[in-house]
Scaffold this active site. Structure first.
Site, mmCIF file in Angstrom:
data_model
loop_
_atom_site.group_PDB
_atom_site.id
_atom_site.type_symbol
_atom_site.label_atom_id
_atom_site.label_comp_id
_atom_site.label_asym_id
_atom_site.label_seq_id
_atom_site.Cartn_x
_atom_site.Cartn_y
_atom_site.Cartn_z
ATOM 1 N N HIS A 144 0.842 -1.198 0.000
ATOM 2 C CA HIS A 144 0.000 0.000 0.000
ATOM 3 C C HIS A 144 0.871 1.239 0.000
ATOM 4 O O HIS A 144 1.927 1.261 0.626
ATOM 5 C CB HIS A 144 -0.988 -0.007 1.162
ATOM 6 C CG HIS A 144 -0.382 0.127 2.520
ATOM 7 N ND1 HIS A 144 -0.143 1.352 3.096
ATOM 8 C CD2 HIS A 144 0.008 -0.796 3.425
ATOM 9 C CE1 HIS A 144 0.379 1.173 4.293
ATOM 10 N NE2 HIS A 144 0.494 -0.114 4.527
ATOM 11 N N ASP A 194 6.349 1.715 6.189
ATOM 12 C CA ASP A 194 4.924 1.385 6.125
ATOM 13 C C ASP A 194 4.250 2.296 5.118
ATOM 14 O O ASP A 194 3.705 3.309 5.475
ATOM 15 C CB ASP A 194 4.322 1.557 7.518
ATOM 16 C CG ASP A 194 2.919 1.000 7.606
ATOM 17 O OD1 ASP A 194 2.495 0.336 6.653
ATOM 18 O OD2 ASP A 194 2.249 1.248 8.616
ATOM 19 N N GLU A 245 -4.921 1.496 2.813
ATOM 20 C CA GLU A 245 -4.800 0.402 3.762
ATOM 21 C C GLU A 245 -4.893 0.942 5.173
ATOM 22 O O GLU A 245 -5.540 0.368 6.029
ATOM 23 C CB GLU A 245 -3.463 -0.330 3.569
ATOM 24 C CG GLU A 245 -3.343 -1.626 4.365
ATOM 25 C CD GLU A 245 -2.838 -1.441 5.785
ATOM 26 O OE1 GLU A 245 -2.918 -2.387 6.583
ATOM 27 O OE2 GLU A 245 -2.358 -0.347 6.119
ATOM 28 N N GLU A 246 -4.249 2.085 5.403
ATOM 29 C CA GLU A 246 -4.287 2.685 6.740
ATOM 30 C C GLU A 246 -5.707 3.091 7.102
ATOM 31 O O GLU A 246 -6.008 3.326 8.257
ATOM 32 C CB GLU A 246 -3.337 3.891 6.816
ATOM 33 C CG GLU A 246 -1.890 3.565 6.493
ATOM 34 C CD GLU A 246 -1.221 2.631 7.504
ATOM 35 O OE1 GLU A 246 -1.875 2.231 8.491
ATOM 36 O OE2 GLU A 246 -0.049 2.297 7.296
ATOM 37 N N GLU A 256 3.935 -5.921 4.390
ATOM 38 C CA GLU A 256 3.483 -4.955 5.382
ATOM 39 C C GLU A 256 4.620 -4.513 6.282
ATOM 40 O O GLU A 256 5.745 -4.972 6.149
ATOM 41 C CB GLU A 256 2.379 -5.597 6.229
ATOM 42 C CG GLU A 256 1.005 -5.059 5.902
ATOM 43 C CD GLU A 256 0.860 -3.574 6.188
ATOM 44 O OE1 GLU A 256 1.682 -2.999 6.908
ATOM 45 O OE2 GLU A 256 -0.103 -2.987 5.655
ATOM 46 N N HIS A 263 4.647 4.316 12.223
ATOM 47 C CA HIS A 263 3.577 5.327 12.211
ATOM 48 C C HIS A 263 3.995 6.646 12.848
ATOM 49 O O HIS A 263 3.163 7.343 13.435
ATOM 50 C CB HIS A 263 2.309 4.809 12.902
ATOM 51 C CG HIS A 263 1.494 3.915 12.018
ATOM 52 N ND1 HIS A 263 0.206 3.539 12.329
ATOM 53 C CD2 HIS A 263 1.772 3.329 10.848
ATOM 54 C CE1 HIS A 263 -0.253 2.745 11.374
ATOM 55 N NE2 HIS A 263 0.685 2.597 10.472
#
Ligand SMILES: *[C@@H]1O[C@H](CO)[C@@H](O)[C@H](O)[C@H]1NC(C)=O
Ligand SMILES: *[C@@H]1O[C@H](CO)[C@@H](O)[C@H](O)[C@H]1NC(C)=O
Length: 834
Positions: A131, A143, A177-178, A204, A280
């Site tokens: 993603h 990510d 995706e998030e 991922e 994140h």
């Protein structure tokens, strides 16, 4: 056996194993395998900036960048393949039980799909998924931009090859995706190519850099594990990780779930797990990912994809569908994999051999059988007693530390936890057994005791092995190692021990025999701590992380000590060891209590930020008759961990416990604008009064129709327009019930607490959102509460009235690392009379 050499030898042994594990984790790689390296994908994607769904960065810039690169790759491809590109903008809705259950609705989100097909076409395909969207305020390198870069690289390599593949490879660059897995849902349920997919690989991140761990495969379909075993060049995979992840104790989920549950496709789930501290956050930058790490992931995935795309099994996967596999890598060198059925038989056989051995020993000679049995069970009982008392003692220390506000002292300095909880656990274990030796076994021969306690440990692990195998967990293989090797060691060292007792030679032989299981256990514990320690920094305000970590440490201590307990009985004295370890414990305890170990770190090379969730919100509360009863604006603050804001208050005095906001019990989800229904994890909230906020796309919320259906329920339809992210809460009035709606599969799914949570998001362009709900058992003036919150990523610029406070807050918190910044509005619309 003397304490003076016994204790240091055991310590040295464990440290040496630990060092070996470290070496195995650091040995990232062999040198690059391919000559034609095309660098720059990762840097160029992250240079676009944070890529939240609905932002031009995500929907336009990244998509254009990907399209350009794909075009460039296509222009260099050989004739062996055809490349098709499609931009999909799906709209849909689904419910999942992740986080206690909620419903998701998406409109016009973006997928970039590429199909690489042999020239003659292909009926079946394998999917590779990454993603490119990110959470706000992060470049999202690990990510998940790095995975998309790896996929571009693989597309390039495959398209340049003149050897045709047998099946198609579909590359999905998914753009949401998030937003909790929306884009993969849109793809697998709606895209015309989805029907040809027989297996997938999902890339991922739960950390930044390092090695990528295969942490889920299946469901069933053992041939997929086989593909990884055969093809992956640098394997890192464990069925233990799979069973931990699928137990749900890690608060995360991946597209794997969507493909499995909505697409019925089996697959392999891979994730970078190292350094989850900055996952994140704005520190997830491309420079933190080693080229080695990318190369390694690329080599692995290319090999596995190629293997699958040329495999006969892919076409007939249904024939090979059944059965689970036990799989684990051995220090990253190779993977062992075997069918779970064979594992079960092996486990039972090994447990049976151990029971036979123990039975024979205890029950012979016959005239002493009763006496032996008594002694054996006394030792077994003492083992369990020592474990339970150790657990209780260490947990009391952990609770004490949590109560005095010193949680997470080990978050940056991990070894603090080992010195604090590890030494406490070892002291307690040794103490219990030393006391037993002194008072309970006054006149018993040391050698005999050493023997009995070894057998007691063997008994414990044989029982555990049989039980875990019975439950059906593949992870039982660990217990197999933990029974088979000790038993062999025992048989090997038996003569030496019987004749001469616990000599140095015996100890060395014993340690050599235990090398494999101890090394493996260390390797596994390292992986578990590597994964779980960072998660403690984002596990919410309710679970004391010290209790969890102390629990893990006690468990590791119990396991790792089990075949050294017998040494306590063999050694002449334990005094020095006890005094040393107690001193270590007391000194660490005093230091921790004094607050010397600040949990977080802003070290530029290796940051361990504190996560804080900030939202600028306006709230309006209405009563059941629609009158406005309360409205306010503020910065809603949420500490992501158990420490809440205690480390912020000294720096920003405005943020203190006087602004703690109670849960608004009469409103759904405490009357706060959640982006996900995680209110049960974050029960402590702070709300700093601030100026009103004016979002760029204000919300328009309308009841379109109210009608009585022939089946006597009330159908209400709505129209909403607003920013890219909104949440909708629904709480039917007491007595009435939400029977059906236009969302998900039509059956409303309630969240924790019984209210309904709908997560809305859209791409750059979407028409107003239309949906309806149906209520049964309503009175004609139904008081269903609808709460709409709007969430939109915003940056804190100097546009605020309380500028100084906010700027100051932002600066401090950004030093401590803000995770998300959103602005938000809640509107409560009530009183929907027919
Ligand atoms: C990345 O961007 C730089 C600077 O714009 C450019 O020179 C380079 O070719 C780009 N690389 C890729 C792979 O896009
Ligand atoms: C998606 O976007 C198109 C315009 O690009 C628009 O016509 C359509 O209504 C949108 N769909 C939804 C569900 O919003």
């Amino acid at each position: 056996m003397g304490e003076a050499w016994g204790a240091p030898l055991v310590l040295l042994y464990l440290l040496a194993l630990r060092a070996l594990v470290q070496v195995s984790h650091r040995q990232l790689l062999s040198p690059p395998a391919r000559g034609e390296e095309r660098e720059g994908y990762l840097d160029n994607i992250t240079a676009i900036g944070p890529r939240t769904v609905g932002s031009p960065e995500n929907e336009v810039h990244t998509v254009n960048y990907l399209l350009e690169q794909i075009k460039a790759i296509e222009s260099e491809s050989t004739d062996a393949h055809k490349i098709f590109v499609d931009i999909q903008r799906p709209t849909g809705s689904f419910s999942i039980d992740f986080l206690g259950g909620f419903t998701s609705y998406y409109a016009n989100i973006t997928n970039v799909v590429v199909k690489l097909e042999p020239r003659g076409g292909a009926e079946h395909a394998v999917l590779s998924n990454c993603h490119f969207d990110s959470v706000p305020n992060t470049p999202g390198a690990s990510d998940d931009a790095v995975s998309c870069s790896v996929m571009l690289e693989i597309l390039y390599t495959l398209s340049k090859s003149s050897e045709p593949l047998q099946h198609a490879v579909i590359f999905l660059f998914n753009g949401a995706e998030e937003n909790i897995l929306q884009a993969s849902h849109g793809f697998i349920t709606q895209h015309e190519w989805a029907k040809s997919i027989r297996a997938f690989i999902n890339l991922e991140a739960a950390g930044v850099g390092g090695k990528e761990l295969v942490f889920q495969t299946g469901p069933e379909n053992p041939w997929l594990v086989q593909a990884y075993v055969f093809a992956a060049k640098h394997p890192f995979a464990s069925v233990v990780a799979q069973e931990i992840f699928q137990s749900g104790i890690i608060p995360a989920d991946t597209d794997f779930r969507i493909y499995r549950d909505f697409g019925n496709v089996p697959g392999i789930d891979l994730a970078f797990i190292e350094n989850g501290y900055i996952y994140h956050t704005k520190y997830d930058t491309s420079d933190r990912i080693l080229t080695d790490s990318i190369q390694r992931a690329g080599d692995n995935i290319l090999a596995v994809l190629k293997y699958l795309a040329t495999s006969d099994m892919l076409a007939k996967s249904f024939e090979y569908r059944h059965g689970n596999v036990v799989f684990f890598d051995v220090l990253g060198l190779f993977v062992l994999a075997y069918p779970a059925r064979i594992g079960t038989i092996m486990n039972y056989v090994i447990a049976a051999i151990a029971f036979l051995y123990l039975g024979k020993k205890v029950l012979q000679p016959k005239n002493r059988a009763i006496n032996n049995l008594k002694k054996f069970f006394a030792a077994f009982g003492l083992m369990l007693l020592s474990w339970i008392s150790t657990l209780v003692t260490v947990l009391i220390v952990a609770v004490f530390i949590s109560l005095i506000g010193r949680s997470l002292s080990w978050y940056t300095h991990f070894y603090v936890s080992v010195f604090l909880y590890g030494s406490a656990a070892v002291v307690k274990l040794i103490l219990v057994h030393t006391l037993a030796k002194k008072f309970y076994y006054k006149n018993t021969n040391d050698q005999y005791l050493g023997d009995v306690f070894f057998d007691a440990s063997l008994m414990v692990w044989s029982v555990v092995l049989a039980m875990i195998t019975r439950i059906g967990l593949c992870s039982a293989f660990i217990c197999t190692l933990w029974v088979a090797f000790p038993l062999l060691t025992k048989l090997m060292t038996h003569e030496e021990f019987r004749q001469k007792g616990a000599t140095m030679k015996f100890v060395v032989m014993y340690m050599l025999g235990m090398f494999v299981p101890y090394l493996y256990m260390m390797y596994l514990s390292w992986t578990v701590f590597e994964m779980f320690t960072p998660i403690m920094g984002r596990s919410g305000s309710e679970i004391p992380p010290d209790v969890v970590l102390a629990g893990f440490i006690v468990a590791s201590t119990m396991i790792l000590s089990s075949y050294f307990i017998n040494f306590i009985y063999l050694v002449k004295s334990t005094k020095t060891t006890l005094i040393t370890l107690t001193t270590v414990f007391v000194v660490t305890l005093i230091l921790v209590c004094s607050g010397i170990f600040f949990p977080y770190s802003s070290d530029a090379a290796n940051p361990k930020p504190k996560r804080v969730f900030l939202q600028h919100a306006n709230r309006r509360f209405h009563d059941l008759d629609g009158n406005l009863v309360k409205s306010d604006s503020g910065i809603w603050i949420n500490g992501f961990d158990y420490n809440g804001i205690s480390h912020i208050t000294p720096l920003v005095p405005e943020i203190n416990d006087t602004i703690r906001t109670p849960c608004e019990e009469r409103a759904p989800f405490c009357g706060l604008p959640w982006i996900l229904p995680v209110h049960f994890m974050f029960r402590k909230n702070w709300y700093l009064p601030a100026s009103e906020i004016f979002p760029a796309s204000p919300i328009h919320f309308k009841v379109l129709t109210k009608e009585l259906t022939p089946w006597n329920s009330l159908r209400l339809s709505f129209e909403v327009s607003g920013p890219s992210h909104m949440s909708l809460y629904i709480r039917p009035h007491e007595g009435s019930a939400l029977s059906t709606w236009s969302l998900g599969d039509g059956t409303p799914v309630a969240s924790v607490g019984g209210d309904y949570f709908v997560f809305y998001s859209r791409g750059l362009q979407a028409s107003p959102w239309h949906f309806w709900i149906e209520l049964t058992k309503f009175d004609y003036c139904d008081h269903t509460k609808l709460v709409v919150s709007i969430l939109k990523p915003v940056s804190f610029d100097a546009q605020h009235e309380h500028e100084s406070v906010i700027a100051h807050l932002y600066q401090i918190v950004s030093d401590m690392k803000v995770q998300f910044v959103y602005d938000a509005i809640i509107i409560l619309t009530i009183n929907l009379c027919y």
